[in-house]
Design an enzyme around this catalytic site. Structure first.
Site, short mmCIF file in Angstrom:
data_model
loop_
_atom_site.label_atom_id
_atom_site.label_comp_id
_atom_site.label_asym_id
_atom_site.label_seq_id
_atom_site.Cartn_x
_atom_site.Cartn_y
_atom_site.Cartn_z
N GLU A 93 0.83 -1.22 0.00
CA GLU A 93 0.00 0.00 0.00
C GLU A 93 0.86 1.26 0.00
O GLU A 93 0.43 2.31 -0.48
CB GLU A 93 -0.92 0.03 1.23
N HIS A 152 8.75 -26.50 -1.24
CA HIS A 152 8.16 -27.64 -1.95
C HIS A 152 7.05 -27.19 -2.89
O HIS A 152 6.29 -28.01 -3.39
CB HIS A 152 7.65 -28.67 -0.93
N LYS A 159 -14.13 -0.34 -4.27
CA LYS A 159 -15.24 0.03 -3.37
C LYS A 159 -16.31 0.79 -4.15
O LYS A 159 -17.50 0.54 -3.99
CB LYS A 159 -14.74 0.93 -2.23
#
Ligand code: PA5
Length: 437
Positions: free
Chosen positions: A275, A296, A410
């Protein structure tokens, strides 16, 4: 102690004057986003008065709860979880207060199962939102509030709810005032992702039984170290390392821990750097792995994939427990060469082997060695990364303290949900969605 080690050699490509300028901008608080630099002073944002009040409220909630639901998202959630998961026992005593999380996603199944679980335990709620209007947190809190009031009655429910929010504005602040909920202030001058040493992080961390004074002491100590050492400090070198490599076209940093309990610390770090730096088409993408587990899976990519990454290892020198490989008479699993040796020694050799292998694979790396995982050292590490992030953002030429990009989803979500004030462009969004079918 936290020690930086160069694994692949490093030639700083950032001019000293440039680093000096960013350093000054940060400490003199005169750069972009300088209204949000309260975190630079942990001794102020986590003053004695705040620590005592947090401890008092945490004790009260613990006495009345088998479980505490911490509701928040992003910067209002990750710091607390990072410290709690790093320090609380991985297999807790069944009488210990259980911390669970809500408000950090919109999963209907999760919320329904959580409410069913809460039917059977005594619980309290800590709801954390600076704006007080974040949808994920507000929706979860509405469900929790209704459940709590139905279970305990309106009056008792009020004594089980604590809010951490803005000092004067937002829906949560209004609800706290109207209903008499205990509340803590998230100071204006601290942004969400830098707020772990405010009540946002401190209250849940204290609820988990972790020593918040040690955490703050670690941060204050790291601040002192950085101030004293100036540009020679390792946090400055770390910021220079990632900016030097960014300028050479390395676009990703992988934070790699060899302790599974650091998984959420990595998540916190990802938000902090993602951010703070990911804007204006710039930034090093922060990714994280927990080894040896991820050796792995992503280990293949780290060794031989597209060479776009640098790697920062987090290595804890001293575990808190001792566990040795037992003997087996017939050596049927062929592990007797390890008999009597500590698991930590095997982990250490895996770490050393990985550092060398990734060096051979062409991944520039450094290690931050942490003496041991406790509240003090985590406090040091929090401040180390916060400071380096502010500096790194200024070196990159962005405002490390805003996050304008998080609004885009948003806005679309509100438009699609039909929220008042977000009517414009609904048809265009709907037609884009239907064209994808
Ligand atoms: O770092 C940030 O600012 C964000 O991650 C916010 O903390 C997050 O979006 C939650 O916001 P709020 O605390 O207003 O609910």
């Amino acid at each position: 102690m936290i020690t930086l080690k160069w694994n692949t050699g490093f030639q700083n490509g950032i001019a000293e004057e440039e680093i000096q300028r960013s350093w000054q901008t940060l400490w003199q608080r005169n750069g972009a986003g300088s209204d949000f630099l309260g975190w630079l002073d942990p001794e102020v944002i986590a003053s004695e008065a705040i620590l005592s009040e947090v401890e008092k409220v945490a004790d009260r909630l613990k006495k009345q709860s088998q479980c505490v639901v911490v509701a928040g998202i992003g910067g209002s959630y990750l710091g607390a979880r990072a410290i709690i998961e790093a320090l609380q026992p991985m297999f807790p005593d069944e009488n210990a207060v259980r911390i669970i999380y809500a408000g950090n996603h919109l999963s209907e199944d999760y919320l329904a199962e959580m409410l069913a679980y809460l039917d059977g335990v005594d619980y309290s709620i800590v709801v954390i939102s600076k704006s007080g209007t974040t949808t994920e947190t507000a929706v979860s809190f509405r469900l929790l509030l209704q459940h709590c009031q139905q279970k305990y009655g309106v009056e008792q429910a009020s004594s089980r709810i604590v809010c951490v929010t803005d000092k004067c504005k937002g829906a949560l602040k209004k609800m706290a005032d109207q209903n008499g909920y205990t509340s803590f202030v998230l100071p204006d001058e601290v942004g969400g992702r830098y707020s772990v040493l405010t009540p946002v992080g401190l209250l849940p961390i204290a609820l988990a039984g972790i020593n918040i004074r040690e955490l703050v002491r670690g941060a204050v100590e790291m601040k002192r170290e950085i101030r004293e050492m100036g540009l020679a400090h390792q946090a400055v070198q770390y910021a220079a390392f990632r900016n030097t490599l960014w300028r050479k076209g390395i676009t990703m940093e992988v934070l790699a821990a060899f302790e599974p309990r650091l998984q959420y610390f990595i998540e916190w770090w990802k938000q902090l750097y993602g951010e703070s730096e990911g804007k204006e088409g710039k930034g090093v993408f922060p990714a994280g792995v927990v080894y040896t587990t991820d050796l792995h899976s992503l280990g293949q990519f780290m060794q031989e994939g597209n060479r776009i990454m640098m790697e920062t290892f987090l290595y804890v020198q001293n575990p808190s427990h001792t566990c040795k490989v037992p003997a087996m008479e017939d050596d049927s699993d062929q592990l007797n060469y390890l008999q009597g040796r500590r698991i930590n020694e095997i982990n250490q050799k895996a770490y050393q082997g990985t550092v060398l292998a990734h060096e051979d694979g062409g991944v520039p790396s450094l290690t931050l060695e942490i003496e041991r995982l406790d509240a003090f050292h985590l406090g040091q590490l929090v401040y180390f990364f916060e400071f380096a992030c502010g500096l790194s953002g200024y070196l990159l030429g962005v405002n490390p303290f805003n996050q304008p990009g998080v609004e885009a989803y948003k806005k679309n979500m509100f438009t699609l949900l039909g929220k008042k004030g977000y009517e414009t462009g609904r048809d265009a969004l709907l037609s884009r969605i239907s064209s994808k079918k």
